[in-house]
Scaffold this motif. Structure first.
Motif, PDB file in Angstrom:
ATOM      1  N   LEU A   1       0.846  -1.193   0.000  1.00 38.38           N
ATOM      2  CA  LEU A   1       0.000   0.000   0.000  1.00 38.38           C
ATOM      3  C   LEU A   1       0.884   1.247   0.000  1.00 38.38           C
ATOM      4  CD1 LEU A   1      -2.744  -0.997   2.595  1.00 38.38           C
ATOM      5  CD2 LEU A   1      -2.904  -1.038   0.103  1.00 38.38           C
ATOM      6  N   GLY A   2       0.633   2.146  -0.931  1.00 40.58           N
ATOM      7  CA  GLY A   2       1.387   3.382  -1.026  1.00 40.58           C
ATOM      8  C   GLY A   2       0.829   4.462  -0.112  1.00 40.58           C
ATOM      9  N   PRO A   3       1.497   5.607  -0.026  1.00 38.29           N
ATOM     10  CA  PRO A   3       1.028   6.696   0.833  1.00 38.29           C
ATOM     11  C   PRO A   3      -0.234   7.361   0.303  1.00 38.29           C
ATOM     12  CG  PRO A   3       2.939   7.372  -0.442  1.00 38.29           C
ATOM     13  CD  PRO A   3       2.764   5.919  -0.695  1.00 38.29           C
ATOM     14  N   ASN A   4      -1.014   7.887   1.227  1.00 39.42           N
ATOM     15  CA  ASN A   4      -2.210   8.637   0.875  1.00 39.42           C
ATOM     16  C   ASN A   4      -1.855  10.105   0.690  1.00 39.42           C
ATOM     17  OD1 ASN A   4      -4.970   9.413   0.603  1.00 39.42           O
ATOM     18  ND2 ASN A   4      -5.570   7.721   1.919  1.00 39.42           N
ATOM     19  N   GLN A   5      -2.866  10.925   0.366  1.00 45.09           N
ATOM     20  CA  GLN A   5      -2.660  12.357   0.168  1.00 45.09           C
ATOM     21  C   GLN A   5      -3.065  13.127   1.424  1.00 45.09           C
ATOM     22  OE1 GLN A   5      -1.565  14.151  -2.734  1.00 45.09           O
ATOM     23  NE2 GLN A   5      -0.857  12.115  -3.308  1.00 45.09           N
ATOM     24  N   LEU A   6      -2.205  14.060   1.849  1.00 45.15           N
ATOM     25  CA  LEU A   6      -2.585  14.965   2.927  1.00 45.15           C
ATOM     26  C   LEU A   6      -3.792  15.793   2.492  1.00 45.15           C
ATOM     27  CD1 LEU A   6       0.988  16.179   3.874  1.00 45.15           C
ATOM     28  CD2 LEU A   6      -0.487  14.776   5.322  1.00 45.15           C
ATOM     29  N   GLU A   7      -4.599  16.195   3.452  1.00 50.30           N
ATOM     30  CA  GLU A   7      -5.823  16.937   3.146  1.00 50.30           C
ATOM     31  C   GLU A   7      -5.694  18.397   3.565  1.00 50.30           C
ATOM     32  OE1 GLU A   7      -8.931  14.808   5.096  1.00 50.30           O
ATOM     33  OE2 GLU A   7      -9.100  13.304   3.501  1.00 50.30           O
ATOM     34  N   ASN A   8      -6.478  19.252   2.876  1.00 50.48           N
ATOM     35  CA  ASN A   8      -6.584  20.679   3.219  1.00 50.48           C
ATOM     36  C   ASN A   8      -5.209  21.346   3.320  1.00 50.48           C
ATOM     37  OD1 ASN A   8      -9.402  20.348   3.420  1.00 50.48           O
ATOM     38  ND2 ASN A   8      -9.222  19.732   5.557  1.00 50.48           N
ATOM     39  N   VAL A   9      -4.390  21.127   2.314  1.00 49.34           N
ATOM     40  CA  VAL A   9      -3.031  21.665   2.309  1.00 49.34           C
ATOM     41  C   VAL A   9      -3.053  23.114   1.830  1.00 49.34           C
ATOM     42  CG1 VAL A   9      -0.698  21.373   1.424  1.00 49.34           C
ATOM     43  CG2 VAL A   9      -2.128  19.363   1.855  1.00 49.34           C
ATOM     44  N   VAL A  10      -2.429  24.010   2.588  1.00 42.26           N
ATOM     45  CA  VAL A  10      -2.338  25.427   2.242  1.00 42.26           C
ATOM     46  C   VAL A  10      -0.890  25.867   2.419  1.00 42.26           C
ATOM     47  CG1 VAL A  10      -3.106  27.771   2.760  1.00 42.26           C
ATOM     48  CG2 VAL A  10      -4.714  25.861   2.952  1.00 42.26           C
ATOM     49  N   VAL A  11      -0.332  26.537   1.407  1.00 42.70           N
ATOM     50  CA  VAL A  11       1.016  27.095   1.472  1.00 42.70           C
ATOM     51  C   VAL A  11       0.916  28.606   1.284  1.00 42.70           C
ATOM     52  CG1 VAL A  11       3.306  27.130   0.429  1.00 42.70           C
ATOM     53  CG2 VAL A  11       2.044  24.973   0.581  1.00 42.70           C
ATOM     54  N   MET A  12       1.506  29.365   2.186  1.00 42.13           N
ATOM     55  CA  MET A  12       1.466  30.825   2.110  1.00 42.13           C
ATOM     56  C   MET A  12       2.864  31.397   2.328  1.00 42.13           C
ATOM     57  SD  MET A  12      -2.082  31.817   4.104  1.00 42.13           S
ATOM     58  CE  MET A  12      -1.501  31.114   5.651  1.00 42.13           C
ATOM     59  N   LEU A  13       3.130  32.543   1.678  1.00 39.70           N
ATOM     60  CA  LEU A  13       4.375  33.279   1.865  1.00 39.70           C
ATOM     61  C   LEU A  13       4.084  34.571   2.614  1.00 39.70           C
ATOM     62  CD1 LEU A  13       5.971  32.955  -1.707  1.00 39.70           C
ATOM     63  CD2 LEU A  13       6.118  31.356   0.208  1.00 39.70           C
ATOM     64  N   SER A  14       5.041  35.001   3.420  1.00 35.00           N
ATOM     65  CA  SER A  14       4.868  36.275   4.118  1.00 35.00           C
ATOM     66  C   SER A  14       5.044  37.453   3.174  1.00 35.00           C
ATOM     67  CB  SER A  14       5.868  36.381   5.276  1.00 35.00           C
ATOM     68  OG  SER A  14       7.207  36.322   4.785  1.00 35.00           O
ATOM     69  N   ASP A  15       5.733  37.276   2.044  1.00 33.70           N
ATOM     70  CA  ASP A  15       5.970  38.345   1.073  1.00 33.70           C
ATOM     71  C   ASP A  15       6.001  37.715  -0.319  1.00 33.70           C
ATOM     72  OD1 ASP A  15       6.800  40.484  -0.477  1.00 33.70           O
ATOM     73  OD2 ASP A  15       8.304  41.173   0.977  1.00 33.70           O
ATOM     74  N   TYR A  16       5.162  38.213  -1.216  1.00 34.02           N
ATOM     75  CA  TYR A  16       5.071  37.653  -2.566  1.00 34.02           C
ATOM     76  C   TYR A  16       5.825  38.498  -3.593  1.00 34.02           C
ATOM     77  CZ  TYR A  16       1.513  34.428  -0.864  1.00 34.02           C
ATOM     78  OH  TYR A  16       0.850  33.437  -0.178  1.00 34.02           O
ATOM     79  N   THR A  17       6.651  39.415  -3.135  1.00 37.26           N
ATOM     80  CA  THR A  17       7.396  40.279  -4.048  1.00 37.26           C
ATOM     81  C   THR A  17       8.598  39.528  -4.614  1.00 37.26           C
ATOM     82  OG1 THR A  17       6.764  42.194  -2.717  1.00 37.26           O
ATOM     83  CG2 THR A  17       8.554  42.486  -4.310  1.00 37.26           C
TER      84      THR A  17
END
Length: 412
Positions: free
Chosen positions: A165-181
């Motif tokens: 059995l392989g790994p499952n997918q993490l749920e509700n994943v959110v990636v944010m940056l403090s500065d998008y410049t």
């Protein structure tokens, strides 16, 4: 006395004056049995394809029982159905498919089973059981399959081997940056997600891999742990060479030791952490790569995902000044001066767009370059639009025409 009808003679005579115990007949083994999972990952709903070849004929009102390994879930509420290939051929020469309802669900000693009735057949049998949930383990364990008589006696039996059995997918994943410049330094990356595999222990590992084409770190530099603090789950961070390569760098978050539930490395509703010390790439736009997040126990990957910030990087600021002709309606020259936030590499372009109130002659010339290491080329690409191209014709690696914070100017 046991008679062999094929030989039409007695092949064995059995008689015992002192015993009335009848001889016990044992079940045959299936000629062949195999089980395949269409979705072979942990804690996921899947279709289970069972193939077997019987030794004994399954009589009318007989059946087949499939016993699943520990941790599998087959519930009467999931609406399990079975589709089997019959012996009738279609016009195309294929075996016709018929639907069989799984009439009984058994659960005894933590073993889930599906019992199929009215399955009279002999020879090859192929059917699919739908809506079965796999276990949390790295491998399924063996599957037990048996054919049954109308009185629930085993006719043939067999065991199908374990399936990885392989790994499952993490749920509700959110990636944010403090500065998008673009080009911003001291950027913090916050990642949040929900665990799926309940096998994740308190001392499990979280590994995160960053794409170096989007987020830079100095060679040998570790990110700063901004949150949560050590008292809330994360005790340290270390390089994880197994997932690192020329285009990415991976780190392992070390959990704090303590009683179960004392830190954030537990099956909480959400898991989040913030790492700092990154620098955004110099150009704007969506991320080219993605951030990989894995939960592990030892060498086994439990859950994983690839994610990127939903927001694209925005351009850095450009300090610009323009000296226009002295009087309205004059035909003359103008001086353009600018300071860049990000390096201006070779093969870059500088685009000037003029408002409708300013007329740009087709005989326009661009000259008087100051601050650029190599004189660029230019062209009037469209009415009111001048494109200055920076081309490197020298030998060796092309230098930056302007480094971050440097200024240049030219005359039009």
């Amino acid at each position: 006395r046991v008679n062999d009808p094929l030989l039409n003679r007695t092949v064995l005579t059995w008689f015992d004056k002192t015993s009335s115990v009848s001889p016990q007949l044992v079940a045959n083994e299936l000629w062949a049995v195999s089980v395949d999972l269409l979705t072979p990952i942990s804690l996921a709903f899947t279709d289970v394809v069972v193939s077997l070849t019987t030794t004994s004929r399954i009589p009318a009102e007989g059946g087949i029982r499939v016993a699943f390994p520990d941790g599998f879930e087959v519930s009467s509420y999931t609406g399990v159905s079975v589709r089997a290939l019959g012996t009738t051929l279609t016009a195309a020469g294929d075996r016709a498919e018929r639907v069989i309802a799984a009439r009984s669900f058994e659960r005894e000693n933590n073993v889930s089973s599906v019992l199929l009735f009215e399955f009279a057949n002999r020879g090859e049998v192929l059917f699919t059981i739908r809506n079965v949930r796999t276990s949390k383990f790295a491998a399924t364990g063996p599957f037990y399959v048996e054919t049954l008589s109308p009185t629930n006696q085993t006719l043939d039996f067999g065991t199908a081997p374990s399936v990885a059995l392989g790994p499952n997918q993490l749920e509700n994943v959110v990636v944010m940056l403090s500065d998008y410049t673009a080009g911003a330094s001291g950027v913090e990356v916050t990642v949040s997600f929900q665990l799926v595999n309940t096998y994740f222990p308190e001392q499990g590992q979280v590994v995160i891999r960053f794409p170096l084409q989007d987020l830079f770190l100095a060679a040998g530099q570790l990110p700063d742990i901004r949150s949560p603090p050590a008292s809330d789950g994360i005790n340290g961070i270390a390089f994880f060479p197994e997932l690192s390569d020329a285009d990415s760098v991976a780190f392992e978050l070390t959990p704090v030791t303590g009683a179960p539930g004392s830190g954030s490395f537990t099956l909480s509703s959400a898991f989040a952490f913030t790492l700092g010390g990154f620098q955004n790439r110099n150009s704007s736009g969506p991320m080219v790569g993605s951030i990989r997040v894995e939960t592990r126990t030892g060498t086994r990957v439990l859950d994983l995902t690839d994610a990127a910030p939903a927001q694209a990087l925005t351009p850095g600021s450009l300090a610009l000044s323009v000296a226009f002709p002295a009087r309205v309606g004059d035909v003359g020259s103008m001086r353009v001066s600018f300071t860049v936030s990000n390096p201006l590499p070779a093969d870059a372009q500088i685009e000037l767009l003029f408002p409708a109130e300013i007329s740009v002659s087709e005989a326009v010339e661009v000259s008087g370059f100051d601050g650029l290491s190599v004189p660029p080329t230019w062209a009037l690409s469209a009415p009111g639009r001048i494109l200055v191209s920076l081309v490197w014709d020298g030998e060796g690696p092309a230098p930056d025409f302007l480094r971050a914070g440097e200024s240049a100017s030219f005359e039009i």
